[in-house]
Design a protein around this motif. Structure first.
Motif, PDB file in Angstrom:
ATOM      1  N   ASN A   1     -35.835  34.783  15.025  1.00  0.00           N
ATOM      2  CA  ASN A   1     -35.683  35.954  14.186  1.00  0.00           C
ATOM      3  C   ASN A   1     -34.820  35.761  12.956  1.00  0.00           C
ATOM      4  O   ASN A   1     -34.915  36.551  12.018  1.00  0.00           O
ATOM      5  N   TRP A   2     -33.972  34.757  12.971  1.00  0.00           N
ATOM      6  CA  TRP A   2     -32.930  34.704  11.945  1.00  0.00           C
ATOM      7  C   TRP A   2     -32.879  33.359  11.215  1.00  0.00           C
ATOM      8  O   TRP A   2     -33.148  32.314  11.795  1.00  0.00           O
ATOM      9  N   ILE A   3     -32.502  33.436   9.957  1.00  0.00           N
ATOM     10  CA  ILE A   3     -32.084  32.250   9.208  1.00  0.00           C
ATOM     11  C   ILE A   3     -30.622  32.488   8.864  1.00  0.00           C
ATOM     12  O   ILE A   3     -30.301  33.412   8.120  1.00  0.00           O
ATOM     13  N   HIS A   4     -29.744  31.697   9.425  1.00  0.00           N
ATOM     14  CA  HIS A   4     -28.312  31.865   9.184  1.00  0.00           C
ATOM     15  C   HIS A   4     -27.911  31.055   7.952  1.00  0.00           C
ATOM     16  O   HIS A   4     -27.759  29.841   8.010  1.00  0.00           O
ATOM     17  N   GLY A   5     -27.744  31.775   6.844  1.00  0.00           N
ATOM     18  CA  GLY A   5     -27.382  31.098   5.600  1.00  0.00           C
ATOM     19  C   GLY A   5     -28.621  30.561   4.909  1.00  0.00           C
ATOM     20  O   GLY A   5     -29.470  29.917   5.528  1.00  0.00           O
ATOM     21  N   THR A   6     -28.761  30.822   3.621  1.00  0.00           N
ATOM     22  CA  THR A   6     -29.953  30.398   2.895  1.00  0.00           C
ATOM     23  C   THR A   6     -29.675  29.307   1.871  1.00  0.00           C
ATOM     24  O   THR A   6     -30.601  28.763   1.285  1.00  0.00           O
ATOM     25  N   LYS A   7     -28.422  28.979   1.647  1.00  0.00           N
ATOM     26  CA  LYS A   7     -28.074  27.953   0.671  1.00  0.00           C
ATOM     27  C   LYS A   7     -28.290  26.571   1.270  1.00  0.00           C
ATOM     28  O   LYS A   7     -27.695  26.209   2.284  1.00  0.00           O
ATOM     29  N   GLU A   8     -29.179  25.799   0.653  1.00  0.00           N
ATOM     30  CA  GLU A   8     -29.500  24.450   1.105  1.00  0.00           C
ATOM     31  C   GLU A   8     -29.932  24.442   2.569  1.00  0.00           C
ATOM     32  O   GLU A   8     -29.606  23.535   3.333  1.00  0.00           O
ATOM     33  N   ASN A   9     -30.668  25.480   2.964  1.00  0.00           N
ATOM     34  CA  ASN A   9     -31.159  25.597   4.338  1.00  0.00           C
ATOM     35  C   ASN A   9     -32.618  25.144   4.383  1.00  0.00           C
ATOM     36  O   ASN A   9     -33.477  25.729   3.729  1.00  0.00           O
ATOM     37  N   SER A  10     -32.894  24.108   5.166  1.00  0.00           N
ATOM     38  CA  SER A  10     -34.241  23.533   5.189  1.00  0.00           C
ATOM     39  C   SER A  10     -35.270  24.506   5.762  1.00  0.00           C
ATOM     40  O   SER A  10     -36.437  24.505   5.341  1.00  0.00           O
ATOM     41  N   ILE A  11     -34.866  25.349   6.718  1.00  0.00           N
ATOM     42  CA  ILE A  11     -35.792  26.321   7.293  1.00  0.00           C
ATOM     43  C   ILE A  11     -36.159  27.376   6.258  1.00  0.00           C
ATOM     44  O   ILE A  11     -37.327  27.776   6.135  1.00  0.00           O
ATOM     45  N   PHE A  12     -35.166  27.823   5.498  1.00  0.00           N
ATOM     46  CA  PHE A  12     -35.440  28.815   4.455  1.00  0.00           C
ATOM     47  C   PHE A  12     -36.367  28.218   3.396  1.00  0.00           C
ATOM     48  O   PHE A  12     -37.258  28.894   2.874  1.00  0.00           O
ATOM     49  N   GLN A  13     -36.172  26.934   3.089  1.00  0.00           N
ATOM     50  CA  GLN A  13     -37.033  26.262   2.125  1.00  0.00           C
ATOM     51  C   GLN A  13     -38.469  26.186   2.646  1.00  0.00           C
ATOM     52  O   GLN A  13     -39.428  26.410   1.907  1.00  0.00           O
ATOM     53  N   LEU A  14     -38.625  25.904   3.942  1.00  0.00           N
ATOM     54  CA  LEU A  14     -39.954  25.860   4.540  1.00  0.00           C
ATOM     55  C   LEU A  14     -40.613  27.239   4.517  1.00  0.00           C
ATOM     56  O   LEU A  14     -41.820  27.358   4.329  1.00  0.00           O
ATOM     57  N   ALA A  15     -39.803  28.274   4.722  1.00  0.00           N
ATOM     58  CA  ALA A  15     -40.344  29.642   4.671  1.00  0.00           C
ATOM     59  C   ALA A  15     -40.921  29.938   3.296  1.00  0.00           C
ATOM     60  O   ALA A  15     -41.999  30.531   3.171  1.00  0.00           O
ATOM     61  N   LYS A  16     -40.229  29.497   2.255  1.00  0.00           N
ATOM     62  CA  LYS A  16     -40.713  29.711   0.891  1.00  0.00           C
ATOM     63  C   LYS A  16     -41.968  28.891   0.628  1.00  0.00           C
ATOM     64  O   LYS A  16     -42.936  29.379   0.029  1.00  0.00           O
ATOM     65  N   GLU A  17     -41.968  27.635   1.080  1.00  0.00           N
ATOM     66  CA  GLU A  17     -43.104  26.750   0.827  1.00  0.00           C
ATOM     67  C   GLU A  17     -44.371  27.223   1.536  1.00  0.00           C
ATOM     68  O   GLU A  17     -45.481  27.028   1.026  1.00  0.00           O
ATOM     69  N   THR A  18     -44.220  27.829   2.710  1.00  0.00           N
ATOM     70  CA  THR A  18     -45.379  28.255   3.496  1.00  0.00           C
ATOM     71  C   THR A  18     -45.758  29.711   3.241  1.00  0.00           C
ATOM     72  O   THR A  18     -46.715  30.219   3.844  1.00  0.00           O
ATOM     73  N   GLY A  19     -45.010  30.394   2.375  1.00  0.00           N
ATOM     74  CA  GLY A  19     -45.322  31.784   2.072  1.00  0.00           C
ATOM     75  C   GLY A  19     -45.005  32.740   3.197  1.00  0.00           C
ATOM     76  O   GLY A  19     -45.574  33.837   3.276  1.00  0.00           O
ATOM     77  N   THR A  20     -44.103  32.358   4.081  1.00  0.00           N
ATOM     78  CA  THR A  20     -43.710  33.218   5.193  1.00  0.00           C
ATOM     79  C   THR A  20     -42.905  34.407   4.674  1.00  0.00           C
ATOM     80  O   THR A  20     -41.982  34.236   3.878  1.00  0.00           O
ATOM     81  N   ILE A  21     -43.265  35.605   5.127  1.00  0.00           N
ATOM     82  CA  ILE A  21     -42.542  36.796   4.693  1.00  0.00           C
ATOM     83  C   ILE A  21     -41.169  36.828   5.331  1.00  0.00           C
ATOM     84  O   ILE A  21     -41.022  36.705   6.548  1.00  0.00           O
ATOM     85  N   THR A  22     -40.142  36.969   4.511  1.00  0.00           N
ATOM     86  CA  THR A  22     -38.771  37.092   5.001  1.00  0.00           C
ATOM     87  C   THR A  22     -38.154  38.355   4.413  1.00  0.00           C
ATOM     88  O   THR A  22     -38.573  38.831   3.357  1.00  0.00           O
ATOM     89  N   THR A  23     -37.161  38.895   5.106  1.00  0.00           N
ATOM     90  CA  THR A  23     -36.440  40.047   4.590  1.00  0.00           C
ATOM     91  C   THR A  23     -34.949  39.810   4.722  1.00  0.00           C
ATOM     92  O   THR A  23     -34.493  39.215   5.694  1.00  0.00           O
ATOM     93  N   ASN A  24     -34.223  40.261   3.725  1.00  0.00           N
ATOM     94  CA  ASN A  24     -32.775  40.180   3.775  1.00  0.00           C
ATOM     95  C   ASN A  24     -32.245  41.238   4.729  1.00  0.00           C
ATOM     96  O   ASN A  24     -32.829  42.312   4.879  1.00  0.00           O
ATOM     97  N   TRP A  25     -31.136  40.933   5.383  1.00  0.00           N
ATOM     98  CA  TRP A  25     -30.543  41.880   6.342  1.00  0.00           C
ATOM     99  C   TRP A  25     -30.327  43.251   5.707  1.00  0.00           C
ATOM    100  O   TRP A  25     -30.515  44.283   6.340  1.00  0.00           O
ATOM    101  N   ASP A  26     -29.933  43.276   4.439  1.00  0.00           N
ATOM    102  CA  ASP A  26     -29.679  44.537   3.746  1.00  0.00           C
ATOM    103  C   ASP A  26     -30.900  45.039   2.977  1.00  0.00           C
ATOM    104  O   ASP A  26     -30.816  46.040   2.256  1.00  0.00           O
ATOM    105  N   GLY A  27     -32.034  44.337   3.101  1.00  0.00           N
ATOM    106  CA  GLY A  27     -33.220  44.711   2.343  1.00  0.00           C
ATOM    107  C   GLY A  27     -34.199  45.532   3.158  1.00  0.00           C
ATOM    108  O   GLY A  27     -33.886  46.017   4.255  1.00  0.00           O
ATOM    109  N   ASP A  28     -35.393  45.704   2.617  1.00  0.00           N
ATOM    110  CA  ASP A  28     -36.426  46.478   3.296  1.00  0.00           C
ATOM    111  C   ASP A  28     -36.974  45.714   4.501  1.00  0.00           C
ATOM    112  O   ASP A  28     -37.004  44.479   4.519  1.00  0.00           O
TER     113      ASP A  28
END
Length: 208
Positions: free
Chosen positions: A61-88
């Motif tokens: 469910n979570w990505i802990h920290g997005t700075k230089e995070n390889s999982i977050f980078q993969l989410a962007k590369e694969t077009g996976t929908i993500t939401t910020n904790w304070d976002g929609d």
């Protein structure tokens, strides 16, 4: 240790961390054995098939920290929908269709408000709460207050919130129907960004 013998390392758990650690150790020339209690790989990252045949991600469910995070980078590369904790919130129905942002945000807010209320209730009334009473029982009581019968399609809306309550179970690693309301106050919340792990991320991770 014999100088020509490969060190043998045991890795406990075949989740993301365990698999990546094992892969890294193999690259360094170690002999590796992975110990996993489940009958599958992936840890919290896994899918289940709905009665209608659609696959649904049960975690992580979570990505802990997005700075230089390889999982977050993969989410962007694969077009996976993500939401910020304070976002929609991004909420999908059984057919894989995303609910209108307004509805998704409302249902998400109701779910998290009930979680917060459960923490407070458990902390204040733990001594008198019956041990058989679960977090799901609390949800069923409170969702009736949040979505009254006077609302159009109230039964369906309540069901959506109860389905979303399972997100909490995926987050802490225990189904909501098995979590004790009596001891719920002992749970500890961790900050982070909500994310959906799709097969594309797992496939890309395996390539790494």
């Amino acid at each position: 240790m014999h100088p020509t013998k490969k060190p043998h390392v045991g890795v406990v758990g075949a989740g993301m961390a365990g698999l990546r650690s094992a892969g890294y150790l193999l690259e360094l020339g170690f002999q590796v054995t992975i110990l996993e209690a489940r009958d599958r790989l992936g840890g919290r990252i896994h899918q289940e098939k709905l009665p209608n045949g659609h696959l649904v991600d049960m975690g992580a469910n979570w990505i802990h920290g997005t700075k230089e995070n390889s999982i977050f980078q993969l989410a962007k590369e694969t077009g996976t929908i993500t939401t910020n904790w304070d976002g929609d919130a991004a909420v999908f129905d059984e057919q894989g269709h995303m609910l209108p942002a307004k509805d998704g945000e409302r249902f998400s807010t109701i779910m998290w408000n009930i979680i917060a209320e459960a923490f407070q209730y458990s902390d204040k009334h733990s001594a008198e709460i019956d041990t058989s009473r679960s977090l799901l029982d609390f949800f069923r009581e409170k969702v009736v207050e949040q979505i009254p019968e006077t609302e159009e399609d109230y039964a369906r809306k309540r069901e959506i919130v109860l389905q979303m309550a399972e997100l909490w179970g995926a987050f802490v690693g225990s189904p909501v129907e098995k979590q004790s309301l009596k001891f719920f106050w002992l749970e500890e919340c961790l900050d982070g960004g909500m994310w959906t792990c799709q097969t594309r991320i797992v496939d890309e991770t395996d390539k790494k």
